[in-house]
Structures are given as C-alpha cells and as structure tokens.
Design a protein around this motif. Structure first.
Motif, PDB file in Angstrom:
ATOM      1  N   ASP A 166      -6.799   6.693  -5.338  1.00  0.00           N
ATOM      2  CA  ASP A 166      -8.185   6.355  -4.990  1.00  0.00           C
ATOM      3  C   ASP A 166      -8.980   5.954  -6.226  1.00  0.00           C
ATOM      4  O   ASP A 166      -9.759   4.990  -6.193  1.00  0.00           O
ATOM      5  N   ILE A 167      -8.774   6.673  -7.321  1.00  0.00           N
ATOM      6  CA  ILE A 167      -9.466   6.340  -8.574  1.00  0.00           C
ATOM      7  C   ILE A 167      -9.038   4.961  -9.050  1.00  0.00           C
ATOM      8  O   ILE A 167      -9.876   4.137  -9.442  1.00  0.00           O
ATOM      9  N   PHE A 168      -7.735   4.690  -9.008  1.00  0.00           N
ATOM     10  CA  PHE A 168      -7.244   3.380  -9.444  1.00  0.00           C
ATOM     11  C   PHE A 168      -7.855   2.267  -8.595  1.00  0.00           C
ATOM     12  O   PHE A 168      -8.338   1.266  -9.136  1.00  0.00           O
ATOM     13  N   ASN A 217       0.825  -1.202   0.000  1.00  0.00           N
ATOM     14  CA  ASN A 217       0.000   0.000   0.000  1.00  0.00           C
ATOM     15  C   ASN A 217       0.867   1.264   0.000  1.00  0.00           C
ATOM     16  O   ASN A 217       0.587   2.226  -0.724  1.00  0.00           O
ATOM     17  N   ARG A 218       1.937   1.241   0.785  1.00  0.00           N
ATOM     18  CA  ARG A 218       2.849   2.391   0.828  1.00  0.00           C
ATOM     19  C   ARG A 218       3.502   2.592  -0.546  1.00  0.00           C
ATOM     20  O   ARG A 218       3.616   3.714  -1.036  1.00  0.00           O
ATOM     21  N   GLU A 219       3.922   1.498  -1.186  1.00  0.00           N
ATOM     22  CA  GLU A 219       4.582   1.602  -2.486  1.00  0.00           C
ATOM     23  C   GLU A 219       3.621   2.093  -3.571  1.00  0.00           C
ATOM     24  O   GLU A 219       4.018   2.856  -4.447  1.00  0.00           O
ATOM     25  N   ILE A 220       2.365   1.682  -3.511  1.00  0.00           N
ATOM     26  CA  ILE A 220       1.380   2.200  -4.471  1.00  0.00           C
ATOM     27  C   ILE A 220       1.203   3.700  -4.248  1.00  0.00           C
ATOM     28  O   ILE A 220       1.148   4.471  -5.206  1.00  0.00           O
ATOM     29  N   GLY A 221       1.133   4.108  -2.994  1.00  0.00           N
ATOM     30  CA  GLY A 221       1.016   5.538  -2.688  1.00  0.00           C
ATOM     31  C   GLY A 221       2.205   6.319  -3.224  1.00  0.00           C
ATOM     32  O   GLY A 221       2.050   7.394  -3.815  1.00  0.00           O
ATOM     33  N   GLN A 222       3.407   5.774  -3.043  1.00  0.00           N
ATOM     34  CA  GLN A 222       4.612   6.437  -3.550  1.00  0.00           C
ATOM     35  C   GLN A 222       4.605   6.493  -5.073  1.00  0.00           C
ATOM     36  O   GLN A 222       5.003   7.498  -5.666  1.00  0.00           O
ATOM     37  N   TYR A 223       4.142   5.427  -5.699  1.00  0.00           N
ATOM     38  CA  TYR A 223       4.053   5.398  -7.159  1.00  0.00           C
ATOM     39  C   TYR A 223       3.180   6.552  -7.655  1.00  0.00           C
ATOM     40  O   TYR A 223       3.573   7.316  -8.534  1.00  0.00           O
ATOM     41  N   PHE A 224       1.970   6.668  -7.093  1.00  0.00           N
ATOM     42  CA  PHE A 224       1.048   7.706  -7.549  1.00  0.00           C
ATOM     43  C   PHE A 224       1.539   9.106  -7.188  1.00  0.00           C
ATOM     44  O   PHE A 224       1.314  10.051  -7.941  1.00  0.00           O
ATOM     45  N   THR A 225       2.224   9.257  -6.059  1.00  0.00           N
ATOM     46  CA  THR A 225       2.772  10.564  -5.691  1.00  0.00           C
ATOM     47  C   THR A 225       3.878  10.965  -6.663  1.00  0.00           C
ATOM     48  O   THR A 225       3.932  12.119  -7.091  1.00  0.00           O
ATOM     49  N   LYS A 226       4.737  10.021  -7.034  1.00  0.00           N
ATOM     50  CA  LYS A 226       5.800  10.330  -8.010  1.00  0.00           C
ATOM     51  C   LYS A 226       5.200  10.729  -9.352  1.00  0.00           C
ATOM     52  O   LYS A 226       5.698  11.617 -10.022  1.00  0.00           O
ATOM     53  N   LEU A 227       4.131  10.043  -9.728  1.00  0.00           N
ATOM     54  CA  LEU A 227       3.535  10.282 -11.040  1.00  0.00           C
ATOM     55  C   LEU A 227       2.658  11.528 -11.074  1.00  0.00           C
ATOM     56  O   LEU A 227       2.662  12.265 -12.063  1.00  0.00           O
ATOM     57  N   HIS A 228       1.930  11.787  -9.987  1.00  0.00           N
ATOM     58  CA  HIS A 228       0.928  12.854 -10.013  1.00  0.00           C
ATOM     59  C   HIS A 228       1.161  13.958  -8.985  1.00  0.00           C
ATOM     60  O   HIS A 228       0.330  14.860  -8.869  1.00  0.00           O
ATOM     61  N   GLY A 229       2.227  13.869  -8.222  1.00  0.00           N
ATOM     62  CA  GLY A 229       2.500  14.908  -7.232  1.00  0.00           C
ATOM     63  C   GLY A 229       1.393  15.004  -6.206  1.00  0.00           C
ATOM     64  O   GLY A 229       0.956  14.007  -5.652  1.00  0.00           O
ATOM     65  N   THR A 232     -10.578   2.228  -6.865  1.00  0.00           N
ATOM     66  CA  THR A 232     -12.009   2.105  -7.162  1.00  0.00           C
ATOM     67  C   THR A 232     -12.230   1.387  -8.485  1.00  0.00           C
ATOM     68  O   THR A 232     -13.079   0.493  -8.585  1.00  0.00           O
ATOM     69  N   GLU A 233     -11.459   1.761  -9.516  1.00  0.00           N
ATOM     70  CA  GLU A 233     -11.603   1.102 -10.820  1.00  0.00           C
ATOM     71  C   GLU A 233     -11.238  -0.375 -10.734  1.00  0.00           C
ATOM     72  O   GLU A 233     -11.885  -1.218 -11.355  1.00  0.00           O
ATOM     73  N   LEU A 234     -10.215  -0.686  -9.958  1.00  0.00           N
ATOM     74  CA  LEU A 234      -9.816  -2.087  -9.778  1.00  0.00           C
ATOM     75  C   LEU A 234     -10.935  -2.871  -9.096  1.00  0.00           C
ATOM     76  O   LEU A 234     -11.298  -3.964  -9.547  1.00  0.00           O
ATOM     77  N   ALA A 235     -11.492  -2.321  -8.024  1.00  0.00           N
ATOM     78  CA  ALA A 235     -12.582  -3.003  -7.312  1.00  0.00           C
ATOM     79  C   ALA A 235     -13.798  -3.168  -8.228  1.00  0.00           C
ATOM     80  O   ALA A 235     -14.430  -4.232  -8.236  1.00  0.00           O
ATOM     81  N   ASN A 236     -14.099  -2.142  -9.004  1.00  0.00           N
ATOM     82  CA  ASN A 236     -15.231  -2.238  -9.935  1.00  0.00           C
ATOM     83  C   ASN A 236     -14.986  -3.308 -10.997  1.00  0.00           C
ATOM     84  O   ASN A 236     -15.891  -4.074 -11.335  1.00  0.00           O
ATOM     85  N   ALA A 237     -13.776  -3.366 -11.538  1.00  0.00           N
ATOM     86  CA  ALA A 237     -13.456  -4.370 -12.563  1.00  0.00           C
ATOM     87  C   ALA A 237     -13.576  -5.777 -11.996  1.00  0.00           C
ATOM     88  O   ALA A 237     -14.135  -6.676 -12.635  1.00  0.00           O
ATOM     89  N   ARG A 238     -13.059  -5.987 -10.785  1.00  0.00           N
ATOM     90  CA  ARG A 238     -13.131  -7.323 -10.169  1.00  0.00           C
ATOM     91  C   ARG A 238     -14.587  -7.675  -9.844  1.00  0.00           C
ATOM     92  O   ARG A 238     -15.016  -8.805 -10.027  1.00  0.00           O
ATOM     93  N   SER A 239     -15.380  -6.705  -9.370  1.00  0.00           N
ATOM     94  CA  SER A 239     -16.798  -6.949  -9.069  1.00  0.00           C
ATOM     95  C   SER A 239     -17.583  -7.233 -10.345  1.00  0.00           C
ATOM     96  O   SER A 239     -18.453  -8.108 -10.363  1.00  0.00           O
ATOM     97  N   ASN A 240     -17.278  -6.490 -11.408  1.00  0.00           N
ATOM     98  CA  ASN A 240     -17.946  -6.742 -12.692  1.00  0.00           C
ATOM     99  C   ASN A 240     -17.623  -8.135 -13.207  1.00  0.00           C
ATOM    100  O   ASN A 240     -18.482  -8.807 -13.775  1.00  0.00           O
ATOM    101  N   ASN A 241     -16.394  -8.566 -13.014  1.00  0.00           N
ATOM    102  CA  ASN A 241     -16.013  -9.920 -13.413  1.00  0.00           C
ATOM    103  C   ASN A 241     -16.825 -10.943 -12.622  1.00  0.00           C
ATOM    104  O   ASN A 241     -17.293 -11.936 -13.186  1.00  0.00           O
ATOM    105  N   ALA A 242     -17.009 -10.710 -11.331  1.00  0.00           N
ATOM    106  CA  ALA A 242     -17.816 -11.616 -10.502  1.00  0.00           C
ATOM    107  C   ALA A 242     -19.250 -11.674 -11.018  1.00  0.00           C
ATOM    108  O   ALA A 242     -19.842 -12.755 -11.120  1.00  0.00           O
ATOM    109  N   ARG A 243     -19.816 -10.523 -11.369  1.00  0.00           N
ATOM    110  CA  ARG A 243     -21.180 -10.507 -11.904  1.00  0.00           C
ATOM    111  C   ARG A 243     -21.268 -11.241 -13.237  1.00  0.00           C
ATOM    112  O   ARG A 243     -22.225 -11.959 -13.493  1.00  0.00           O
TER     113      ARG A 243
END
Length: 186
Positions: free
Chosen positions: A106-108, A86-98, A110-121
């Motif tokens: 947060d958007i990523f 989780n810390r490394e993902i945060g650092q990744y997005f901070t490096k990329l988007h300041g 959410t999109e990941l959770a939505n994609a996995r939930s859609n796959n379940a459906r």
C-alpha cells in the motif's frame, strides 16, 4: 615555495568561459545514474506495468475529455494481465515483508501515485498533451503479452519510486538464511 597572489588567481574572461565550457562538457560526459532495477526481470516487469497503470490513471484523472472512458477501456482490455500483475506485486511484498507485506505494498502504490501526480504537476499544461497519446499507444498493442515490454519503454519508475523497494525477495531470503542462529545461554 611559490605564493599565490590575488593577481595570479585571476583568469581572463575568455579563459574563464573556456573553463566553464570544459566543466559543462565533463558533466555531460558523465554516465547517467542508473535507476535501480530488480534483480529478477519478472519482478521488474511487474513494477513497470504497475507504473504504467498508475500513469494512465493520473492522465485519466488530470486531463479533460474522454480520458476516464479510455482508462476504463484500458482496464477492460488488459484486465487479465493487470490482475496477474497485482497478484505478483502482492506476492513480492509478502515474500519481502511477511505479514507486513500488504502495508508495504500500500505504501509503495501510494508513493508511486504521488510521484506520477507530482510529475504531472511539474509539467503543468504540458502534461496532458505529452501523455494523452499513451492511451492510443497502449490500445494499439497486439495483445496482452506486449504490455510489459511496452511499459518498460516508458521509464516511469525513474522519477522518484524504485522498483523492488527494500531489496528483492531473493535477497531478503538470503539475508534470513545467513543470519546466525541464536543459542541459549545455558
């Protein structure tokens, strides 16, 4: 010049079936489109672990039985690795988007959770039987260090969400350094 008449365009039934089979074989012979990967394997592993955690969360909230307890067992066992991830993902997005890094993360997520939930459906009643065994597999790993390699085998990023969305931090830094300096109009 030869003209094509309606009669010369007709293909007999057997030939038409052979053409259809040849076209299908050609499509199957095409290499599969590769899912974009991070340029850095460490970043890729972090995104794959996040996708696995999200998939297990969807299993826990979708399937009956003791899946919520099993998800909690997973989180307790791999807590150290999940915190680091989780810390490394945060650092990744901070490096990329300041400053916008947290929002992009947060958007990523959410999109990941939505994609996995859609796959379940999409899988419907097949989802739980197909995926509840993930808990057995992940809990059978030898240790925390095996989690990234295991997550990589599950190919959970292939369905709708790309690892390293928006590029890589290294690429963003390179773009920023290559940007021409602005000069005053004096």
């Amino acid at each position: 010049m030869t003209s094509i008449t309606p009669q010369s365009r007709r293909v007999p039934g057997r030939a038409r079936r052979l053409l259809a089979l040849a076209a299908a074989a050609a499509l199957l012979a095409q290499p599969a489109l590769a899912v974009p990967r991070c340029s850095n394997e460490t970043d890729q592993a972090v995104f794959e672990v996040e996708a696995l955690k999200t998939e297990l969360m969807v299993v826990a909230t979708t399937c009956k039985g003791n899946t919520e307890d099993r998800y909690n067992d997973f989180v307790r066992r791999y807590q150290q690795a999940l915190v680091v991830s989780n810390r490394e993902i945060g650092q990744y997005f901070t490096k990329l988007h300041g400053r916008g890094g947290q929002r992009a993360q947060d958007i990523f997520i959410t999109e990941l959770a939505n994609a996995r939930s859609n796959n379940a459906r999409r899988l419907g009643s097949d989802f739980c039987p197909r995926n509840s065994g993930l808990f057995d597999e992940v809990m059978a790993l030898q240790g925390v260090t095996d989690l990234p390699a295991y997550a990589a085998t599950k190919d959970l990023l292939a369905s709708g969400v790309t690892a390293c969305p928006g590029g890589t931090p290294a690429a963003a830094s390179a773009r920023a350094t290559k940007a021409p300096a602005r000069r005053s109009a004096r």
